[in-house]
Design an enzyme around this catalytic site. Structure first.
Site, PDB file in Angstrom:
ATOM      1  N   CYS A 110       0.817  -1.217   0.000  1.00 50.25           N
ATOM      2  CA  CYS A 110       0.000   0.000   0.000  1.00 50.25           C
ATOM      3  C   CYS A 110       0.848   1.264   0.000  1.00 50.25           C
ATOM      4  CB  CYS A 110      -0.940   0.004   1.202  1.00 50.25           C
ATOM      5  SG  CYS A 110      -1.773  -1.574   1.387  1.00 50.25           S
ATOM      6  N   HIS A 140      -9.779   1.927  -1.359  1.00 50.79           N
ATOM      7  CA  HIS A 140      -8.321   1.821  -1.249  1.00 50.79           C
ATOM      8  C   HIS A 140      -7.786   0.785  -2.235  1.00 50.79           C
ATOM      9  CE1 HIS A 140      -4.369   1.195   0.246  1.00 50.79           C
ATOM     10  NE2 HIS A 140      -4.637   0.181   1.037  1.00 50.79           N
ATOM     11  N   CYS A 200       0.325   3.185   5.955  1.00 56.67           N
ATOM     12  CA  CYS A 200       0.794   1.880   6.423  1.00 56.67           C
ATOM     13  C   CYS A 200       0.711   0.887   5.271  1.00 56.67           C
ATOM     14  CB  CYS A 200      -0.066   1.403   7.584  1.00 56.67           C
ATOM     15  SG  CYS A 200      -1.822   1.340   7.187  1.00 56.67           S
TER      16      CYS A 200
END
Lengths: 428, 282
Positions: free
Chosen positions: A92, A383, A414
């Site tokens: 990510c 996301h 994160c």
């Protein structure tokens, strides 16, 4: 040698609306989405036929055929075919890491202009052969005689025809990211109400941002979507309170589908350049890239929570820049889960944690929550792993530009594998 | 020319069946004096995506240069199956195609499509006719296409010389493509053009071809997608079809730039002197 570092400017960005898994982009590949995003960026900044030195992007869920994903997307886009490109992947953190890389190269005068981005499809996911079947085929391929090949193929079992579908699991712990986060959430005693409040604020903030046109020059419609499909402008604490927990166990479980990000599809890209290049092309910088920092934690032994690395990265970045946590106009803390944000903030306020874990004399302290994710974040937008960094960088750069020169923003993201990427931008 | 506005796209199966059943005895020398029109046609995104995939255009909201041709094809077939149309649809050969994109079209555009037959004329190999497709959005002409069909027959002394193609660009191919066995069936599913010469070796043999052949408009669209990312923007293309692509086969794409115009060709991989088409885009 002209070796003095210079400032890297963020000129703007583009993304496609994020779609929910198996929604509007069910049949769009990573390459399709990244190409469309680059074309939108090229259209917005007049890059068609212009020379941009490099495009750096990546995807987390990636087909083996997409080994040159970014370059292939460039070749299919309006960018000139002489634009160099390569893939980068840090779960990510991909989009933000790509931004740091391009900004650093600009600062070092290795580039004049570059594009950083990311894309992910959870719908058009790669499906692999069963591991046993794969080993059987490889053994048969290695066999030198027909008899040896037959022996190798005899190890095939029909159940091996079941494909192996990628899962959102940490390979070393066998736990999903949500299961990991549930452990951390319980450890820090984050309440369900606080998580739901953050989730509702994310949806309301993003909806308001769309309504006042903030995203008009950040998003290009794609395949019929004009807004993020996950956005629920009408959500409320009451509605969120009705959802059953999906991560964690028993009485203490607090994490629901409403305060966790869903699987989504999407892509984003950010245009960075030197101030000279920007001026030569008649483009005004929105913000400057100041600094970036990575960190990782030992989540495997259980010593630290999986998504806690940004908590460690930020104090290092602040120390290097001589800043305090309160020196920012905006905070963009990626909402992997509502509780990720809340744990991060709570850890920075915790005297003992800051002393024993971060080695600080005093805690970093609290932030003004009115400056946090003011235009919504991943809980509302969704996301698509590698695309989140570019979404945040472009949006924060625009916010800082509106705020004025010298304004500051902090980004914290994160990533799987116990990693984190953080960065500071400054308004231009 | 009077215009008949249809309320929905004609059923291609019915239109083509009518064309076959009424093929004989078409000897007229004039074209039907009416155009067919469909209004406020909405783009079906699933169909658009299937077309973009099959022809290798970018998957997105921009309509490929050649896509409105597919939208207008049911009207073309309908005009050509009209009893007043002087040539039999079976046996008509698509020999050339011209398209002008006046402005970029997107999947959000609601289009009005009008198709009419024009310019029936003697040709060195029989008779030629143009099927003209005009696309409007809110009264503005945004796209037009002219598909030239040949009905083979004796050379006519008054044959008008057709616009000549530039030579197929020579040299090394810029792309080598495998055209698979089932391409005709796949393009038929997307375009609705279920002419048996494209579907199966047996049905193609019945029509005088050794194997099934690729649709001309697929070969043209695929060539265009191979040489340009920008053909969805305002531009004009011309395609001259030569020998059909037998399925399956491998083809080569060649290209050259002549001023601002791109010239591309598709030729056989195994027999490079066998030319499938020449295309210009500018």
């Amino acid at each position: 040698m002209a070796s003095t570092p210079r400032r890297a400017a963020i000129l703007g960005g583009n993304r496609i609306p994020f779609a929910r898994q198996n929604g509007a982009y069910a049949q769009a590949s990573n390459q399709d989405m990244l190409t469309a995003t680059l074309d939108g960026l090229a259209a917005r900044f007049g890059l068609a036929g212009e020379h941009v030195d490099e495009v750096v992007a990546g995807a987390v869920l990636k087909h083996s055929r997409d080994f040159n994903l970014t370059r292939e997307a460039v070749l299919g886009s309006a960018l000139v075919p002489t634009t160099a490109a390569y893939d980068l992947q840090q779960a990510c953190g991909t989009g933000l890491e790509a931004t740091i890389l391009v900004a650093n190269k600009i600062a070092l005068r290795q580039l004049d202009a570059g594009i950083a981005g990311g894309v992910d499809s959870s719908s058009d996911a790669p499906i692999a052969l069963d591991e046993g079947f794969r080993q059987t085929l490889l053994a048969a391929n290695r066999a030198k005689t027909p008899a040896a090949r037959a022996r190798a193929l005899a190890r095939f079992r029909p159940r091996q025809l079941l494909p192996s579908i990628p899962q959102n699991l940490e390979p070393r712990t066998g736990l999903s990211m949500g299961d990991h986060m549930a452990i951390t959430t319980a450890r820090w005693a984050i309440t369900r109400e606080a998580q739901d409040e953050l989730a509702a604020a994310s949806h309301h903030n993003l909806a308001a941002a769309y309504d006042r046109g903030f995203l008009d020059d950040l998003v290009t419609p794609y395949l019929g979507l004009t807004r993020d499909a996950n956005l629920r402008p009408g959500t409320s604490l009451d509605k969120l309170a009705m959802l059953k927990p999906v991560f964690g166990r028993g009485e203490g479980a607090t994490m629901t589908a409403g305060n966790s990000t869903p699987l989504t599809d999407g892509a984003s890209a950010v245009l960075l350049a030197s101030e000279d290049w920007a001026a030569a092309h008649g483009l005004a910088p929105l913000a400057f890239f100041v600094d970036g920092q990575d960190a990782a934690v030992d989540y495997v032994s259980g010593d630290e929570g999986l998504l806690m690395a940004p908590v460690y990265a930020v104090p290092r970045l602040l120390a290097r820049q001589g800043l305090t946590l309160q020196d920012f106009d905006y905070y963009e803390i990626h909402e992997a889960f509502a509780s990720t944000v809340l744990v991060t903030l709570k850890a920075w306020e915790d005297t003992e944690f800051c002393a024993t874990r971060l080695g600080l004399d005093a805690p970093l302290g609290s932030i003004d929550r009115a400056r946090l994710n003011v235009n919504g974040s991943s809980l509302a937008a969704g996301h698509p792993f590698a695309a989140t960094g570019g979404r945040i960088v472009a949006s924060l750069a625009k916010m800082l530009h509106e705020r004025g020169p010298g304004s500051r923003g902090l980004i914290s993201i994160c990533a799987a594998g116990g990693q984190g990427v953080v960065a500071i931008l400054e308004g231009a | 020319m009077p215009v008949t506005t249809l309320t929905s796209a004609p059923s291609l199966a019915r239109v083509l069946a009518r064309a076959v059943l009424t093929a004989y005895g078409r000897t007229g020398t004039t074209l039907p004096d009416r155009s067919l029109r469909l209004e406020s046609l909405r783009i079906d995104r699933a169909h658009l995506l299937a077309y973009q995939r099959l022809c290798a255009f970018a998957v997105g909201d921009v309509l490929p240069h050649t896509y409105p041709h597919v939208l207008g094809f049911p009207l073309q077939a309908s005009v050509m199956s009209d009893r007043a149309f002087p040539m039999a649809l079976p046996g008509l050969v698509h020999i050339a195609n011209t398209i002008t994109v006046h402005r970029r079209l997107t999947a959000d555009d609601a289009v009005d499509i009008t198709v009419g037959a024009r310019d029936l004329r003697p040709h060195a190999s029989g008779r030629a006719v143009d099927l003209v497709t005009e696309v409007e959005v809110a009264g503005e002409r945004v796209w037009e296409g002219r598909s030239t069909y040949l009905s083979r027959g004796p050379a006519h002394p008054d044959a008008v010389e057709e616009a000549a193609a530039p030579p197929l660009p020579a040299g090394d191919p810029v792309a080598v493509l495998r055209v698979p066995n089932d391409l005709g069936r796949r393009y038929a599913a997307v375009s609705g053009d279920v002419n048996p010469i494209h579907l199966h070796p047996l049905t193609a043999r019945a029509m005088g071809f050794p194997r099934a052949i690729a649709h001309g408009m697929w070969t043209g669209a695929r060539t265009m997608a191979a040489v340009s990312n920008r053909s969805g923007d305002a531009s004009t293309s011309r395609i001259w079809f030569r020998k059909p692509v037998l399925l399956p086969s491998s083809v080569e794409i060649t290209r050259a730039a002549v001023g601002d115009t791109l010239v591309a060709g598709m030729r056989s991989r195994r027999r490079p002197h066998l030319e499938h088409l020449v295309l210009t885009l500018g």
